[in-house]
Design an enzyme around this catalytic site. Sequence first.
Site, short mmCIF file in Angstrom:
data_model
loop_
_atom_site.label_atom_id
_atom_site.label_comp_id
_atom_site.label_asym_id
_atom_site.label_seq_id
_atom_site.Cartn_x
_atom_site.Cartn_y
_atom_site.Cartn_z
N HIS A 31 69.81 113.22 45.72
CA HIS A 31 68.44 113.54 46.13
C HIS A 31 67.72 112.24 46.46
O HIS A 31 68.32 111.15 46.41
CB HIS A 31 67.71 114.35 45.04
N HIS A 34 68.21 109.18 44.26
CA HIS A 34 69.44 108.40 44.52
C HIS A 34 69.29 107.58 45.80
O HIS A 34 69.70 106.42 45.86
CB HIS A 34 70.65 109.33 44.70
N GLY A 144 67.91 104.37 37.72
CA GLY A 144 66.52 104.83 37.75
C GLY A 144 65.88 104.77 36.37
O GLY A 144 66.54 104.97 35.35
N LYS A 145 64.57 104.51 36.38
CA LYS A 145 63.84 104.46 35.11
C LYS A 145 63.67 105.86 34.50
O LYS A 145 63.25 106.00 33.37
CB LYS A 145 62.45 103.86 35.35
N ASP A 147 65.90 107.95 33.56
CA ASP A 147 66.76 107.98 32.38
C ASP A 147 66.53 106.68 31.62
O ASP A 147 67.40 105.80 31.58
CB ASP A 147 68.22 108.14 32.80
O1 PAF Z 1 72.60 108.88 35.46
C1 PAF Z 1 73.68 109.37 35.84
O2 PAF Z 1 73.80 110.03 36.88
C2 PAF Z 1 74.91 109.19 34.97
O3 PAF Z 1 74.57 109.14 33.63
C3 PAF Z 1 75.74 107.95 35.36
C4 PAF Z 1 74.96 106.67 35.16
C5 PAF Z 1 76.18 108.05 36.82
C6 PAF Z 1 77.00 107.87 34.49
O4 PAF Z 1 77.79 109.00 34.62
#
Ligand code: PAF
Length: 274
Positions: A31, A34, A144-145, A147
Site C-alpha cells: 500500500h 510501503h 515505518g514508525k 510498527d
Molecule cells: O512489518 C512487517 O511487514 C514485517 O514485520 C517485516 C518487517 C517485513 C518482517 O516480516
Amino acid sequence: MVIARTIDELNEAKKVLRGTIGFVPTMGALHHGHLSLMRQAKEENEHLIVSIFVNPTQFLEGEDLESYPRKDEADIKICELLEVDILFMPTIEQMYEADELCIGAPKVKGYILEGEKRPGHFDGMLQVVMKLLNLSSATKAYFGKKDAQQLVLITQMVKNYFMDVEIIACEIVRDDNGLALSSRNIYLSQEQMQRALLLSKSLKRATKLVMAGELNVKLIQQEMQTVLKGTDEVEYVAIVDREFNTLKEVEIGNTIILVAAWVGKPRLIDNLWI
Ligand code: PAF
C-alpha cells in the site's frame, strides 16, 4: 527488475549492483505506506531491493497467517513501476530449516505492549529481519514508525549484534481521514472504517492536550480511552519514552503514544511520536 525466489538467485542478481543498497522488507499486499518507504529508499541509495515474505514465525497460533492478504501479481507490478532492482520473494523452505538457531527479543522491551499481547511475535520478527538484512547486503533499511515497537527492537538488534546497516525510521502514512495505512485495513467494512478512525482521533486528542500543556500520562490515557469507546475492544493505550520505558509525564521530543484496539476482524495499531 529481477525477481529472485531463491537465495542463489538473489546473490546472483546482487553481483551486478554497484554502490549503495536500500532495502525495504515487506509481507506484501503493498500500500502507499510501503510505497513511501520504497520511494525514500530509492532516493537515498543507488539500488533498491524489496522483499515480500509472509513470515510464519511471527504469527502466533490462531492468528491470520493463512488468510493474510497475498497480492503477488499486483505487488510485482508496483515494484516494477517503482523501478526496484531486485524483488526477493523466497519460499519458507528457502528461509528456514527445521532446527534453527534462534535469536530472541529482549526480555522486557520485547514482552510489553505488542510483545505481551502477542508473545513470541517479536522473536519471529527479529529472526526473519536478521536473515533478510544479512541477505540484502543493504547499506540502509527502511521501516515505518507505525510498527513502533518493531522499529525500536530492530534498531536494538542491529546495535547489539554489530550489524553493518543503518535503520531508517519513516513517517506513518495515513489516508485522507487520518487512518494509518495497513495491509489489514482491507478487512474493514465502511462502518468499521469510521470506527477505526477513533484510533487516530484518540491520538489527536492526546496531541491537543499536550499542546495545551497537559503532560500527565494517566490523564491523557483516560481521555484517549474515552475517545476509543466506539471500538470493539481497546487492548492498550500506552505512553512510553522512545526506548519503551514507562513515563509518568510526557517528555516532548522523547515520547511515543501508542494505541491498539479491535474493530471488527482486524486488530489495529497506531501511534504518535512527540
Ligand atoms: O512489518 C512487517 O511487514 C514485517 O514485520 C517485516 C518487517 C517485513 C518482517 O516480516
